[in-house]
Design a protein around this motif. Structure first.
Motif, PDB file in Angstrom:
ATOM      1  N   GLY A  62      36.157  28.318  93.293  1.00 32.34           N
ATOM      2  CA  GLY A  62      35.768  28.646  91.824  1.00 32.34           C
ATOM      3  C   GLY A  62      35.098  27.905  90.352  1.00 32.34           C
ATOM      4  N   ASN A  63      34.829  26.392  91.062  1.00 28.15           N
ATOM      5  CA  ASN A  63      34.164  25.835  90.685  1.00 28.15           C
ATOM      6  C   ASN A  63      32.481  26.182  89.729  1.00 28.15           C
ATOM      7  OD1 ASN A  63      36.475  24.208  90.097  1.00 28.15           O
ATOM      8  ND2 ASN A  63      35.805  22.815  91.582  1.00 28.15           N
ATOM      9  N   LEU A  64      32.172  26.247  90.963  1.00 30.78           N
ATOM     10  CA  LEU A  64      31.178  27.085  90.588  1.00 30.78           C
ATOM     11  C   LEU A  64      30.338  28.854  90.748  1.00 30.78           C
ATOM     12  CD1 LEU A  64      27.883  27.394  91.996  1.00 30.78           C
ATOM     13  CD2 LEU A  64      28.491  28.426  94.470  1.00 30.78           C
ATOM     14  N   GLU A  65      31.572  29.351  89.904  1.00 33.01           N
ATOM     15  CA  GLU A  65      31.786  30.717  89.688  1.00 33.01           C
ATOM     16  C   GLU A  65      31.499  30.483  88.118  1.00 33.01           C
ATOM     17  OE1 GLU A  65      31.034  33.476  91.231  1.00 33.01           O
ATOM     18  OE2 GLU A  65      30.765  32.625  93.249  1.00 33.01           O
ATOM     19  N   ARG A  66      32.469  29.320  87.858  1.00 27.29           N
ATOM     20  CA  ARG A  66      32.392  29.171  85.911  1.00 27.29           C
ATOM     21  C   ARG A  66      31.553  28.597  85.977  1.00 27.29           C
ATOM     22  NH1 ARG A  66      38.530  28.848  88.308  1.00 27.29           N
ATOM     23  NH2 ARG A  66      37.827  26.699  88.944  1.00 27.29           N
ATOM     24  N   THR A  67      30.792  27.687  86.962  1.00 22.54           N
ATOM     25  CA  THR A  67      29.473  26.927  86.249  1.00 22.54           C
ATOM     26  C   THR A  67      28.665  27.924  85.974  1.00 22.54           C
ATOM     27  OG1 THR A  67      29.971  24.906  87.081  1.00 22.54           O
ATOM     28  CG2 THR A  67      27.826  25.015  87.114  1.00 22.54           C
ATOM     29  N   LYS A  68      28.310  28.567  86.974  1.00 22.76           N
ATOM     30  CA  LYS A  68      27.738  29.578  86.297  1.00 22.76           C
ATOM     31  C   LYS A  68      27.657  30.314  85.631  1.00 22.76           C
ATOM     32  CE  LYS A  68      25.908  32.077  90.277  1.00 22.76           C
ATOM     33  NZ  LYS A  68      26.210  32.500  92.300  1.00 22.76           N
ATOM     34  N   THR A  69      28.702  31.472  85.308  1.00 22.26           N
ATOM     35  CA  THR A  69      29.479  32.489  84.330  1.00 22.26           C
ATOM     36  C   THR A  69      29.081  31.429  82.594  1.00 22.26           C
ATOM     37  OG1 THR A  69      30.740  33.105  85.478  1.00 22.26           O
ATOM     38  CG2 THR A  69      30.651  33.564  83.141  1.00 22.26           C
ATOM     39  N   SER A  70      28.777  29.753  82.536  1.00 25.45           N
ATOM     40  CA  SER A  70      28.659  29.248  81.715  1.00 25.45           C
ATOM     41  C   SER A  70      27.472  28.989  81.334  1.00 25.45           C
ATOM     42  CB  SER A  70      29.467  28.116  81.596  1.00 25.45           C
ATOM     43  OG  SER A  70      28.806  27.239  82.658  1.00 25.45           O
ATOM     44  N   ILE A  71      26.877  28.763  82.002  1.00 30.76           N
ATOM     45  CA  ILE A  71      25.013  29.293  82.387  1.00 30.76           C
ATOM     46  C   ILE A  71      24.785  30.840  81.455  1.00 30.76           C
ATOM     47  CG2 ILE A  71      22.916  28.649  83.841  1.00 30.76           C
ATOM     48  CD1 ILE A  71      24.901  26.751  85.655  1.00 30.76           C
ATOM     49  N   LYS A  72      24.961  31.580  82.752  1.00 36.87           N
ATOM     50  CA  LYS A  72      25.329  32.747  82.149  1.00 36.87           C
ATOM     51  C   LYS A  72      24.862  33.288  80.600  1.00 36.87           C
ATOM     52  CE  LYS A  72      25.004  37.983  83.147  1.00 36.87           C
ATOM     53  NZ  LYS A  72      24.673  38.617  82.471  1.00 36.87           N
ATOM     54  N   GLN A  73      26.336  32.779  80.253  1.00 37.90           N
ATOM     55  CA  GLN A  73      26.714  33.121  78.636  1.00 37.90           C
ATOM     56  C   GLN A  73      25.852  31.840  77.989  1.00 37.90           C
ATOM     57  OE1 GLN A  73      30.951  32.146  78.133  1.00 37.90           O
ATOM     58  NE2 GLN A  73      31.091  33.562  79.553  1.00 37.90           N
ATOM     59  N   ALA A  74      25.647  31.243  78.062  1.00 34.92           N
ATOM     60  CA  ALA A  74      24.640  29.592  77.427  1.00 34.92           C
ATOM     61  C   ALA A  74      23.338  31.104  77.024  1.00 34.92           C
ATOM     62  CB  ALA A  74      24.121  28.786  78.002  1.00 34.92           C
ATOM     63  N   LYS A  75      22.276  31.752  78.144  1.00 34.96           N
ATOM     64  CA  LYS A  75      21.271  32.390  77.933  1.00 34.96           C
ATOM     65  C   LYS A  75      21.147  32.799  77.468  1.00 34.96           C
ATOM     66  CE  LYS A  75      18.959  32.453  81.929  1.00 34.96           C
ATOM     67  NZ  LYS A  75      18.197  32.296  83.229  1.00 34.96           N
ATOM     68  N   ASP A  76      22.800  33.816  77.532  1.00 28.15           N
ATOM     69  CA  ASP A  76      22.945  35.028  76.524  1.00 28.15           C
ATOM     70  C   ASP A  76      22.509  34.664  75.203  1.00 28.15           C
ATOM     71  OD1 ASP A  76      22.810  36.361  79.641  1.00 28.15           O
ATOM     72  OD2 ASP A  76      24.596  36.753  79.507  1.00 28.15           O
ATOM     73  N   ALA A  77      22.953  33.976  74.833  1.00 27.07           N
ATOM     74  CA  ALA A  77      23.159  33.241  73.449  1.00 27.07           C
ATOM     75  C   ALA A  77      21.464  32.899  72.938  1.00 27.07           C
ATOM     76  CB  ALA A  77      24.410  32.505  73.376  1.00 27.07           C
ATOM     77  N   GLY A  78      20.719  33.195  74.115  1.00 31.82           N
ATOM     78  CA  GLY A  78      19.463  32.295  73.339  1.00 31.82           C
ATOM     79  C   GLY A  78      18.911  30.508  73.743  1.00 31.82           C
TER      80      GLY A  78
ATOM     81  N   PHE B  57      42.950  23.356  72.659  1.00 31.83           N
ATOM     82  CA  PHE B  57      44.169  23.667  73.205  1.00 31.83           C
ATOM     83  C   PHE B  57      43.580  25.316  73.606  1.00 31.83           C
ATOM     84  CE2 PHE B  57      46.118  20.387  70.811  1.00 31.83           C
ATOM     85  CZ  PHE B  57      46.675  19.868  72.087  1.00 31.83           C
ATOM     86  N   SER B  58      43.853  26.681  74.819  1.00 37.21           N
ATOM     87  CA  SER B  58      43.505  27.602  74.908  1.00 37.21           C
ATOM     88  C   SER B  58      43.261  28.054  76.184  1.00 37.21           C
ATOM     89  CB  SER B  58      41.419  27.603  75.204  1.00 37.21           C
ATOM     90  OG  SER B  58      40.981  28.806  75.016  1.00 37.21           O
ATOM     91  N   LEU B  59      43.849  29.115  77.219  1.00 36.92           N
ATOM     92  CA  LEU B  59      44.059  29.848  77.548  1.00 36.92           C
ATOM     93  C   LEU B  59      42.778  30.215  78.697  1.00 36.92           C
ATOM     94  CD1 LEU B  59      47.259  31.746  77.279  1.00 36.92           C
ATOM     95  CD2 LEU B  59      46.642  29.298  78.854  1.00 36.92           C
ATOM     96  N   LYS B  60      41.893  30.112  77.908  1.00 33.93           N
ATOM     97  CA  LYS B  60      40.174  30.570  78.474  1.00 33.93           C
ATOM     98  C   LYS B  60      40.191  29.660  79.680  1.00 33.93           C
ATOM     99  CE  LYS B  60      38.390  32.519  74.208  1.00 33.93           C
ATOM    100  NZ  LYS B  60      37.729  32.714  73.139  1.00 33.93           N
ATOM    101  N   ASP B  61      38.860  29.740  80.921  1.00 39.48           N
ATOM    102  CA  ASP B  61      38.629  29.869  81.235  1.00 39.48           C
ATOM    103  C   ASP B  61      37.709  28.771  81.246  1.00 39.48           C
ATOM    104  OD1 ASP B  61      40.882  30.014  83.836  1.00 39.48           O
ATOM    105  OD2 ASP B  61      39.787  31.093  84.881  1.00 39.48           O
TER     106      ASP B  61
END
Length: 741
Positions: free
Chosen positions: A20-36, A260-264
């Motif tokens: 789970g930690n790996l997937e969340r880390t990878k998703t965050s990197i992808k979102q950062a890249k997508d944002a430029g 405070f957020s429920l977002k992963d």
């Protein structure tokens, strides 16, 4: 302009959940890249999870962390973006808490933490060592799992930074921001323009201000950009990590994530003008002078540019924003609510069981669960797929059904039960019923007198004795025993219902039993061991009574539960003794001290590190004019007697949400013994000596004042001489004494 787009994030990591930690880390990197973004920083120890505790002593934990990093490097995720990733690393047989900088499938630098957190809730020195070789880089031999992917055998390791073609980047890690001589000082004076902090900082009431003020101070004194990433959520323990990733430039906050957020996963992006940093620094003469004599810090050259040509429409620098702070009442509502949601979904339980007495504490817990349901519905309506999936599973919704209202969800996952006896009042019973209806909880109202009677009959059969309450002529021993029987019966009933109510409602799983003892009652020991204060988890066990009462007033207006106002206005009572025309059981009378006094004792004991004598001295000053030293001495002695007598209860205290830094919680935070000499002979004798010395001084002072008052004034002396009479004698009670020539 050298404009750089930077990203930081809050991740809801879970200790030892490598997948789970790996997937969340990878998703965050992808979102950062997508944002430029061309640079991304994540939380502390994000691949393993921060709260692994003694699992960090296991070689497997380090191996799995490297395996996760290898999977990231094997993908195209780091192509064109510098990623600052947290993981544990062993170098030279020593284990370090590290940051790994990666770019284009390569590791650029691994930077170990220089200063470790080792107080309060933190025990980093138990698992890691701090890097002692300041301003030095060595080589780290990479594990085979990395060599096979990157082709690298060794990488730079130690206290250094990255020098790119157009700027420079360095790390701080959590605690290092809070240390007196923070690394960012030397780094800024060495010309480093971007400092990233991957953190694992937990929520505590009123703490966010300190964190943000330190970042603003760091960048306003030395200029520069500060990126702060944080863990978010419950990672498996008592702490709630409150996120609030942010980006600060030259003292101004330009981006701030939710606290405070429920977002992963929450990624925060901002465009920063590095020329503004250079201009800011160049304008301060003293900064230039200090920078000119600053010892150099080693760096690694990287052939890569972070800045991009400025486009007036696309990447203009992000403007400063006002900081968002929550009130303490909002923090009490939101922090424990998010913590409960994570605990509920990750434990695979199907809901909560709460003994609801109609008093302030259990009603606060019910309101927090209600707030949790409101947050879940809000996230579902906003399209958060993970929250929706969890809500459908926990609430046992049918296919294609989703929760629509907070009350509907609460009815499925919150079960409250009022367990009354002949000592219970209609007032508390009615308040519990009204609050349960407002929240939407599935509520039960039961009487436990028949079970109490069975225990008392058994006792009489065994001993031939009939127990009586104190108000009916019984002894204190009988009185306490009768109260404890009721309280412990409630605990047994609560766990019976928690295991069987889902079955009764044809639902799978079990319910988590919620406790509701506040931090002050735990400190005083004003609870029965293994009564309904014993539970699976307790969302208010680290919150003071005074803060809870303020929360109830706030919740009545802001959560949509108006009965909370009535509950807050009622005097706190355990309702374990018979109500008589001339007697009603009141908590503060029972305890022999007020909740306000308890909070003061708790803060002095834990935050100011006061023993009995220093607490007495402090309170004599604080309460001067209100209480005499003898009265202060009595109060201090009473507190320490009760605290030490009941300290053993803290060893079995329900795991509680940590919100106050004077929590008496024994298992992780307040590391003190639980067997005391409760007479405190040396300390109390010293207090008595101090009281006596004060009384002697006051008596001496009083005599001196009285003596001065009886002595003649200058006017009386002059008058006596002018009339031919002598000066009146101060020692005589006869007004005519001393007359004559």
């Amino acid at each position: 302009m050298r404009v750089v787009k930077l990203a930081t994030c809050s991740l809801n990591q879970w200790a030892m959940d490598f997948q789970g930690n790996l997937e969340r880390t990878k998703t965050s990197i992808k979102q950062a890249k997508d944002a430029g973004a061309v640079f991304r920083v994540g939380p502390e120890l994000e691949l393993s999870g921060y709260g692994c505790e003694d699992h960090f002593l296991e070689p497997d934990t380090l191996t799995h962390s490297w395996e996760c990093l290898a999977e990231i490097l094997a993908s195209d995720l780091t192509d064109g973006i510098v990623c600052d990733i947290g993981l544990p690393v062993e170098q030279g047989g020593v284990r370090y808490n590290c940051r790994a900088y990666c770019l284009n499938g390569q590791i650029l630098l691994i930077r170990p933490k220089l200063y470790l957190a080792n107080d309060g809730n933190y025990r980093e020195l138990r698992r890691f060592s701090a890097w002692k070789h300041l301003q030095q880089l060595v080589e780290l031999q990479l594990p085979e799992s990395i060599k096979e992917i990157t082709g690298q055998t060794k990488v730079p390791f130690g206290d250094g930074y990255l020098s790119f073609e157009d700027t420079s980047v360095a790390s701080e890690t959590c605690e290092e921001l809070f240390t007196p001589a923070s690394p960012h000082i030397g780094l800024s004076l060495n010309g480093v323009e971007i400092i990233a902090n991957g953190s694992g900082s937990h929520h505590q009431l009123r703490k966010l201000n300190t964190r943000l003020e330190l970042m603003q101070s760091a960048t306003s004194k030395g200029g520069g950009v500060y990126l702060y990433a944080n863990q978010q959520g419950c990672d498996g323990g008592r702490l709630y990590y409150d996120g609030c990733a942010c980006i600060v430039v030259n003292g101004d906050v330009v981006a701030q994530g939710s606290q405070f957020s429920l977002k992963d996963i929450e990624v925060i992006v901002a465009s920063v003008d590095l020329d503004a940093v250079a201009g800011y620094r160049g304008a301060v003469s003293s900064l230039r002078e200090q920078a000119s004599q600053q010892p150099p810090i080693p760096f690694v050259n990287v052939s890569f540019r972070l800045s991009r040509p400025m486009d007036m429409l696309k990447n203009f620098p992000t403007l400063p924003i006002p900081i968002k702070y929550h009130t303490p009442q909002e923090e009490i509502a939101l922090g424990p609510a998010c913590w409960l949601w994570d605990y509920l979904r990750r434990s695979r339980a199907s809901g909560f069981l709460l003994p609801l007495s109609g008093g302030a504490d259990s009603s606060s817990v019910a309101a927090i669960v209600g707030c949790m349901c409101q947050l879940v519905i809000k996230a579902v309506k906003e399209g958060d797929e993970q929250v929706c999936l969890d809500a459908v599973r926990i609430g046992n919704y049918q296919e294609k059904e989703v929760p629509k209202t907070a009350q509907e969800l609460a009815n499925r996952i919150l079960h409250t039960v009022y367990m009354g006896t002949e000592n219970s009042s209609e007032g508390t019973r009615g308040r519990a019923d009204r609050l349960a209806k407002e929240i939407g909880a599935s509520h039960l109202d039961i009487k436990v007198d028949v079970i109490v009677s069975a225990f008392l009959s058994l006792f009489k059969t065994i001993t031939g004795k009939t127990l009586r309450y104190k108000v009916d002529g019984g002894t204190q021993t009988e009185n306490l025993a009768l109260q404890n029987i009721q309280a412990r019966i409630r605990m047994v009933i609560a766990y019976m219902l928690a295991s069987l109510l889902p079955w009764v409602r044809s639902k799978p799983g079990y319910l988590l039993v919620l406790g509701s003892a506040n931090v002050d009652e735990g400190l005083r020991g004003y609870l029965t061991k293994y009564d309904c204060s014993s539970a699976d988890i307790n969302p208010i066990g680290g919150i003071s009574k005074q803060d809870l009462r303020a929360f109830l007033r706030w919740g009545a207006n802001n959560l949509g539960y108006p009965s909370l106002a009535e509950i807050e206005g009622a005097p706190p009572t355990a309702e374990l003794e018979p109500i008589r025309a001339n007697y009603t059981q009141i908590d503060e009378i029972d305890m022999g001290m007020t909740y306000e006094e308890l909070s003061m004792y708790g803060r002095l004991r834990m935050i100011f590190r006061c023993g009995p004598v220093s607490m007495f001295q402090h309170l004599c000053h604080r309460w001067q004019g209100r209480l005499t030293p003898a009265e202060v001495a009595t109060k201090v002695k009473d507190f320490f007697r009760f605290y030490s007598t009941n300290r053993h209860k803290m060893t079995t205290l329900t795991p509680s949400y940590h919100a106050e830094n004077y929590s008496p919680e024994d298992n992780r935070f307040d590391l003190r013994q639980f067997l005391y000499n409760t007479r405190w002979p040396w300390q109390f004798r010293r207090i008595d000596q101090l009281v006596k010395s004060v009384e002697v001084r006051e008596l001496s002072s009083s005599i001196s004042v009285e003596k001065r008052n009886m002595e003649p004034t200058d006017a009386e002396v002059a008058a006596a001489h002018s009339t031919g009479f002598g000066v009146p004698a101060a020692s005589s009670s006869n007004p005519q004494a001393g007359k004559g020539t």
